[in-house]
Design a protein around this motif. Sequence first.
Motif, PDB file in Angstrom:
ATOM      1  N   LEU A  31      56.740 -28.903 -29.594  1.00  0.00           N
ATOM      2  CA  LEU A  31      55.928 -29.990 -29.041  1.00  0.00           C
ATOM      3  C   LEU A  31      54.754 -29.566 -28.173  1.00  0.00           C
ATOM      4  O   LEU A  31      53.776 -30.307 -28.055  1.00  0.00           O
ATOM      5  CB  LEU A  31      56.823 -30.935 -28.211  1.00  0.00           C
ATOM      6  N   ARG A  33      51.379 -27.920 -26.954  1.00  0.00           N
ATOM      7  CA  ARG A  33      50.145 -27.526 -27.636  1.00  0.00           C
ATOM      8  C   ARG A  33      49.939 -26.023 -27.528  1.00  0.00           C
ATOM      9  O   ARG A  33      50.285 -25.399 -26.519  1.00  0.00           O
ATOM     10  CB  ARG A  33      48.955 -28.286 -27.068  1.00  0.00           C
ATOM     11  N   GLY A  38      45.047 -29.085 -29.106  1.00  0.00           N
ATOM     12  CA  GLY A  38      45.694 -29.728 -30.233  1.00  0.00           C
ATOM     13  C   GLY A  38      46.703 -30.801 -29.955  1.00  0.00           C
ATOM     14  O   GLY A  38      47.061 -31.533 -30.864  1.00  0.00           O
ATOM     15  N   GLY A  39      47.182 -30.972 -28.742  1.00  0.00           N
ATOM     16  CA  GLY A  39      48.195 -31.987 -28.507  1.00  0.00           C
ATOM     17  C   GLY A  39      48.231 -32.418 -27.063  1.00  0.00           C
ATOM     18  O   GLY A  39      47.520 -31.895 -26.203  1.00  0.00           O
ATOM     19  N   TYR A  41      51.043 -32.427 -24.956  1.00  0.00           N
ATOM     20  CA  TYR A  41      51.991 -31.801 -24.028  1.00  0.00           C
ATOM     21  C   TYR A  41      51.607 -30.368 -23.685  1.00  0.00           C
ATOM     22  O   TYR A  41      51.412 -29.528 -24.567  1.00  0.00           O
ATOM     23  CB  TYR A  41      53.402 -31.867 -24.614  1.00  0.00           C
ATOM     24  N   ARG A 209      56.897 -37.500 -29.649  1.00  0.00           N
ATOM     25  CA  ARG A 209      55.863 -37.566 -30.687  1.00  0.00           C
ATOM     26  C   ARG A 209      55.303 -38.975 -30.810  1.00  0.00           C
ATOM     27  O   ARG A 209      54.100 -39.168 -31.013  1.00  0.00           O
ATOM     28  CB  ARG A 209      56.443 -37.088 -32.011  1.00  0.00           C
ATOM     29  N   GLU A 212      52.998 -39.578 -27.847  1.00  0.00           N
ATOM     30  CA  GLU A 212      51.726 -38.883 -28.065  1.00  0.00           C
ATOM     31  C   GLU A 212      50.833 -39.675 -29.018  1.00  0.00           C
ATOM     32  O   GLU A 212      49.630 -39.820 -28.793  1.00  0.00           O
ATOM     33  CB  GLU A 212      51.995 -37.490 -28.620  1.00  0.00           C
ATOM     34  N   ASP A 213      51.421 -40.208 -30.072  1.00  0.00           N
ATOM     35  CA  ASP A 213      50.674 -40.974 -31.063  1.00  0.00           C
ATOM     36  C   ASP A 213      50.097 -42.258 -30.462  1.00  0.00           C
ATOM     37  O   ASP A 213      48.889 -42.530 -30.588  1.00  0.00           O
ATOM     38  CB  ASP A 213      51.588 -41.302 -32.241  1.00  0.00           C
TER      39      ASP A 213
END
Length: 291
Positions: A31, A33, A38-39, A41, A209, A212-213
């Motif tokens: 999870l 990044r 890229g993310g 967390y 997830r 995050e979305d």
Amino acid sequence: MTPRDAADANNNRWSDLDRPPLNGAGLRRDLVRDGGHGGLYCDIEIVGRTGSTNSDLVARAVAGDADEGAVLVAEEQTAGRGRLDRQWTAPPRSGLFFSVLLKPAEVPVARWGWLPLLTGVAVATGLARAAGVDTALKWPNDLLVTVGDEERKAGGILAERAGEDGVVVGVGINVTLRAAELPVPQAGSLALAGAVSTDRETLLRAVLRSLEDWYGRWRAAGGDPGVSGLQEAYAAGCATLGRAVRAELPGDRALVGEAVAVDGDGRLVIATKEGVQEPVGAGDIVHLRPA
């Protein structure tokens, strides 16, 4: 296990084989990044026991010791809190108790009130996928499941400001709580609701997830709940809408009527018998009849 995931050494982490400890390294690998890109967390830390993950993460954020996307998970909370400072207690490793630091700089502060509702949608969506449990949201921040033919609370959300630029959203979910362990008869758990999976790592991955979305969609829309689809998604999953309710409001005032909508500010709109529609932004909501 790394030091950041150190459980209380005085407790046998394998004392309940039905409730294994979380694997922090695996969660971070899946999870967090890579290289800061890229993310959402930036880190996932697991502690064996703490008073409140929300209190701890708010303190870190205020001190400048946590970045956006920091996640703090506890195997046990001794002073977990819900709305109105209600206590949240559960046996070690029987649930998911975690907090996430968010810093939606591009979203007007006036729209930050949507964050607990957004978190509710994300949690319900993630659990429906991973646990196979039909979940519903009670405005503003409770997660409901059905045990037998009874609607029960299995989780809750608490959002708190963390300095000028941050909000910590905390989530508590009863996962494997048994009937004899329920703190009150109105409580429930995913296991009691017939979950197809109670593996906490699987559930936590799915929920994070999903968060995050939804957070990405909402932030990309400048916090607009309509454009991001959040307002529609919340209304679709909200068990409070269409119900007769009593809103217990600040100042010892109560409002009784039908919950007819969630408005653009995230407030619950209640239609009274006098024909008045009144938005409620804060208060305790009691469902007065079954769905």
